[in-house]
Write a protein that holds these residues in place. Structure first.
Motif, PDB file in Angstrom:
ATOM      1  N   MET A 174       0.812  -1.204   0.000  1.00 36.76           N
ATOM      2  CA  MET A 174       0.000   0.000   0.000  1.00 36.76           C
ATOM      3  C   MET A 174       0.852   1.264   0.000  1.00 36.76           C
ATOM      4  N   HIS A 175       2.097   1.173   0.504  1.00 38.15           N
ATOM      5  CA  HIS A 175       2.941   2.349   0.595  1.00 38.15           C
ATOM      6  C   HIS A 175       3.563   2.727  -0.742  1.00 38.15           C
ATOM      7  N   ALA A 176       3.440   1.840  -1.740  1.00 39.24           N
ATOM      8  CA  ALA A 176       4.121   2.082  -3.010  1.00 39.24           C
ATOM      9  C   ALA A 176       3.359   3.041  -3.912  1.00 39.24           C
ATOM     10  N   THR A 177       2.099   3.324  -3.590  1.00 39.79           N
ATOM     11  CA  THR A 177       1.292   4.209  -4.420  1.00 39.79           C
ATOM     12  C   THR A 177       0.731   5.321  -3.544  1.00 39.79           C
ATOM     13  N   PRO A 178       0.383   6.468  -4.118  1.00 40.11           N
ATOM     14  CA  PRO A 178      -0.108   7.571  -3.312  1.00 40.11           C
ATOM     15  C   PRO A 178      -1.542   7.339  -2.844  1.00 40.11           C
ATOM     16  N   LEU A 179      -1.713   7.309  -1.525  1.00 41.38           N
ATOM     17  CA  LEU A 179      -3.024   7.265  -0.884  1.00 41.38           C
ATOM     18  C   LEU A 179      -3.948   6.202  -1.475  1.00 41.38           C
ATOM     19  N   PRO A 180      -3.571   4.921  -1.437  1.00 48.39           N
ATOM     20  CA  PRO A 180      -4.454   3.918  -2.001  1.00 48.39           C
ATOM     21  C   PRO A 180      -5.630   3.559  -1.099  1.00 48.39           C
ATOM     22  N   TYR A 181      -5.479   3.706   0.211  1.00 56.02           N
ATOM     23  CA  TYR A 181      -6.544   3.281   1.119  1.00 56.02           C
ATOM     24  C   TYR A 181      -6.271   3.878   2.489  1.00 56.02           C
ATOM     25  N   LEU A 182      -7.315   4.383   3.136  1.00 58.93           N
ATOM     26  CA  LEU A 182      -7.212   4.867   4.510  1.00 58.93           C
ATOM     27  C   LEU A 182      -8.275   4.158   5.320  1.00 58.93           C
ATOM     28  N   SER A 183      -7.890   3.555   6.442  1.00 58.41           N
ATOM     29  CA  SER A 183      -8.832   2.705   7.167  1.00 58.41           C
ATOM     30  C   SER A 183      -9.499   3.407   8.330  1.00 58.41           C
ATOM     31  N   SER A 184      -9.090   4.612   8.674  1.00 59.74           N
ATOM     32  CA  SER A 184      -9.700   5.322   9.804  1.00 59.74           C
ATOM     33  C   SER A 184      -9.324   6.792   9.699  1.00 59.74           C
ATOM     34  N   ASP A 217      -9.376  -4.008   9.347  1.00 61.71           N
ATOM     35  CA  ASP A 217      -8.964  -4.281  10.713  1.00 61.71           C
ATOM     36  C   ASP A 217      -7.745  -3.482  11.135  1.00 61.71           C
ATOM     37  N   ARG A 218      -7.096  -2.792  10.227  1.00 57.23           N
ATOM     38  CA  ARG A 218      -5.755  -2.307  10.468  1.00 57.23           C
ATOM     39  C   ARG A 218      -5.717  -0.979  11.213  1.00 57.23           C
ATOM     40  N   GLY A 219      -6.194  -0.977  12.423  1.00 61.46           N
ATOM     41  CA  GLY A 219      -5.980   0.163  13.305  1.00 61.46           C
ATOM     42  C   GLY A 219      -7.072   1.202  13.269  1.00 61.46           C
ATOM     43  N   GLY A 220      -7.305   1.829  14.441  1.00 56.53           N
ATOM     44  CA  GLY A 220      -8.236   2.935  14.556  1.00 56.53           C
ATOM     45  C   GLY A 220      -7.509   4.152  15.083  1.00 56.53           C
ATOM     46  N   VAL A 221      -8.029   5.344  14.797  1.00 54.78           N
ATOM     47  CA  VAL A 221      -7.373   6.578  15.223  1.00 54.78           C
ATOM     48  C   VAL A 221      -8.404   7.502  15.844  1.00 54.78           C
ATOM     49  N   ALA A 222      -7.986   8.257  16.860  1.00 55.74           N
ATOM     50  CA  ALA A 222      -8.840   9.247  17.513  1.00 55.74           C
ATOM     51  C   ALA A 222      -7.974  10.418  17.945  1.00 55.74           C
ATOM     52  N   SER A 231     -14.364   4.189   3.765  1.00 56.64           N
ATOM     53  CA  SER A 231     -13.705   3.418   4.821  1.00 56.64           C
ATOM     54  C   SER A 231     -13.332   4.276   6.024  1.00 56.64           C
ATOM     55  N   GLY A 232     -13.795   5.512   6.049  1.00 59.53           N
ATOM     56  CA  GLY A 232     -13.544   6.389   7.187  1.00 59.53           C
ATOM     57  C   GLY A 232     -14.304   7.680   6.996  1.00 59.53           C
ATOM     58  N   VAL A 233     -14.699   8.302   8.112  1.00 60.24           N
ATOM     59  CA  VAL A 233     -15.398   9.583   8.048  1.00 60.24           C
ATOM     60  C   VAL A 233     -15.025  10.389   9.280  1.00 60.24           C
ATOM     61  N   ALA A 234     -14.860  11.703   9.100  1.00 57.97           N
ATOM     62  CA  ALA A 234     -14.609  12.633  10.207  1.00 57.97           C
ATOM     63  C   ALA A 234     -15.454  13.869   9.949  1.00 57.97           C
ATOM     64  N   VAL A 235     -15.809  14.593  11.011  1.00 58.80           N
ATOM     65  CA  VAL A 235     -16.664  15.766  10.878  1.00 58.80           C
ATOM     66  C   VAL A 235     -16.158  16.870  11.790  1.00 58.80           C
ATOM     67  N   ASP A 236     -16.347  18.130  11.370  1.00 60.07           N
ATOM     68  CA  ASP A 236     -15.981  19.225  12.253  1.00 60.07           C
ATOM     69  C   ASP A 236     -17.048  19.389  13.333  1.00 60.07           C
ATOM     70  N   CYS A 237     -16.746  20.203  14.341  1.00 57.12           N
ATOM     71  CA  CYS A 237     -17.638  20.327  15.500  1.00 57.12           C
ATOM     72  C   CYS A 237     -19.021  20.828  15.116  1.00 57.12           C
ATOM     73  N   ALA A 238     -19.080  21.733  14.122  1.00 55.87           N
ATOM     74  CA  ALA A 238     -20.345  22.340  13.734  1.00 55.87           C
ATOM     75  C   ALA A 238     -21.184  21.453  12.829  1.00 55.87           C
ATOM     76  N   GLY A 239     -20.615  20.353  12.338  1.00 52.79           N
ATOM     77  CA  GLY A 239     -21.354  19.487  11.438  1.00 52.79           C
ATOM     78  C   GLY A 239     -21.514  20.062  10.048  1.00 52.79           C
ATOM     79  N   THR A 240     -20.584  20.914   9.639  1.00 58.29           N
ATOM     80  CA  THR A 240     -20.683  21.544   8.317  1.00 58.29           C
ATOM     81  C   THR A 240     -19.784  20.902   7.275  1.00 58.29           C
ATOM     82  N   VAL A 241     -18.667  20.307   7.702  1.00 55.40           N
ATOM     83  CA  VAL A 241     -17.702  19.733   6.761  1.00 55.40           C
ATOM     84  C   VAL A 241     -17.379  18.300   7.179  1.00 55.40           C
ATOM     85  N   LEU A 242     -17.501  17.387   6.228  1.00 52.90           N
ATOM     86  CA  LEU A 242     -17.112  15.998   6.413  1.00 52.90           C
ATOM     87  C   LEU A 242     -15.849  15.712   5.616  1.00 52.90           C
TER      88      LEU A 242
END
Length: 326
Positions: free
Chosen positions: A27-37, A88-93, A300-311
């Motif tokens: 996965m490291h051989a190509t730019p941004l192929p997959y993000l799991s969290s 399965d490969r790791g979670g981030v917070a 395969s992952g989602v994050a949101v700002d505090c105001a709920g305006t940008v995902l």
């Protein structure tokens, strides 16, 4: 974020979605192929786990930081335990002071087998870049008792408490497993573990996210809620059968955002249990930028700002930014 146009835009990667069979071995051989969290810090930086797609016994993944301008920094290399799938490969917070936490255990689906070393860690990266490893040892190659911690997914609340999911196989013949959630204080003291294991459909990584009040929402069918004291209940009013959930986020108003990998959509669940599709078109596995709802592929992952305006959404070979209508 005020200057971001409404709709879906590309932050990194490509909007071309390759077939799963054509994902590269390294996965490291190509730019941004997959993000799991994905996780978002107070300054708008995105943190993501970039795994390898091979099935080596001790793969080395990377913790990436993407700033609001799209520049990428490798924050740390993360050893993730055992085999397993990319999900399965790791979670981030990220907590509200900017500490980043990465869970490195893959959970119980493969840990019933001899090749899994049955250990797990949480790596903490301070805002200044200092790295600390928190170790939660387990019992050899045997199936884990309910008190063992094999960190799989992780989240934090407004006061800095950590919540860690730990999967374990309960029946190797029928390939079923259950998940326990453990709450730790900011100093690492174990406060409670869910009294009853949470059973979910086999073969799925369990996602979790905490709201500002310390309630934890656990992704599955149905989505479940744990109070700050660890009492478990189903989120009421769920009339939708969610696809495979591979990411959850929550804004300050208590709205949940659920990434459905197999349905190719992001759904929003309000505190009143009103469920709507905010990004993507059900069943359309492609990326269409621009006007919402658009299309996304295998989120395969989602994050949101505090105001709920940008995902922010990890989709196929891309990291997407979504400005929601106000």
């Amino acid at each position: 974020m005020k200057n971001i146009p409404e709709g879906i835009s590309l932050v990194l990667g490509t909007a071309t979605v390759p077939p799963l069979a054509q994902l590269p071995t390294d996965m490291h051989a190509t730019p941004l192929p997959y993000l799991s969290s994905l996780a978002l810090d107070p300054q708008g930086n995105i943190y993501a786990v970039e795994p390898r797609s091979d099935f080596s016994r001790n793969p080395l993944s990377r913790l990436l930081k993407v700033n609001p301008q799209g520049s990428v920094t490798v924050v740390a290399e993360v050893p993730l335990m055992g085999g397993g799938t990319m999900a399965d490969r790791g979670g981030v917070a990220v907590d509200r002071t900017g500490n980043v936490f990465v869970a490195t255990g893959i959970g119980g689906r493969n840990c019933g087998f001899s090749f899994c070393d049955r250990s797990g860690t949480i790596i903490r990266v301070s805002p200044g870049g200092a790295t600390t490893t928190l170790v939660f040892p387990t019992a050899g190659n045997a199936l884990s008792p309910a008190t063992d911690i094999v960190p799989n997914r992780i989240t934090t609340d407004a006061t800095g408490n950590l919540y860690v999911s730990s999967d374990r196989i309960t029946d190797l013949v029928n390939w079923t497993y259950s998940t326990t959630i453990t709450k730790f204080s900011p100093s690492g003291v174990r406060l409670w573990q869910s009294a009853a294991a949470l059973s979910f459909l086999p073969g799925r990584t369990v996602e979790l996210v905490a709201d500002a009040a310390g309630n934890v929402f656990v992704g599955g069918n149905p989505i479940r809620k744990l109070t700050p004291e660890g009492v478990v209940s189903d989120v009421p009013g769920q009339t939708v059968f969610f696809g495979e959930i591979r990411g959850m986020a929550i804004d300050d108003a208590g709205n949940l955002y659920v990434a459905e990998y197999t349905n190719h959509v992001i759904r929003k669940v309000t505190p009143a249990s009103v469920i709507t599709t905010v990004v993507g078109t059900l069943g359309q596995e492609r990326i269409d930028l621009g006007t919402l709802p658009g299309s996304i592929a295998r989120p395969s992952g989602v994050a949101v700002d505090c105001a709920g305006t940008v995902l922010y959404v990890s989709s196929g070979n891309a990291l997407l930014r979504v400005k929601l209508p106000q």
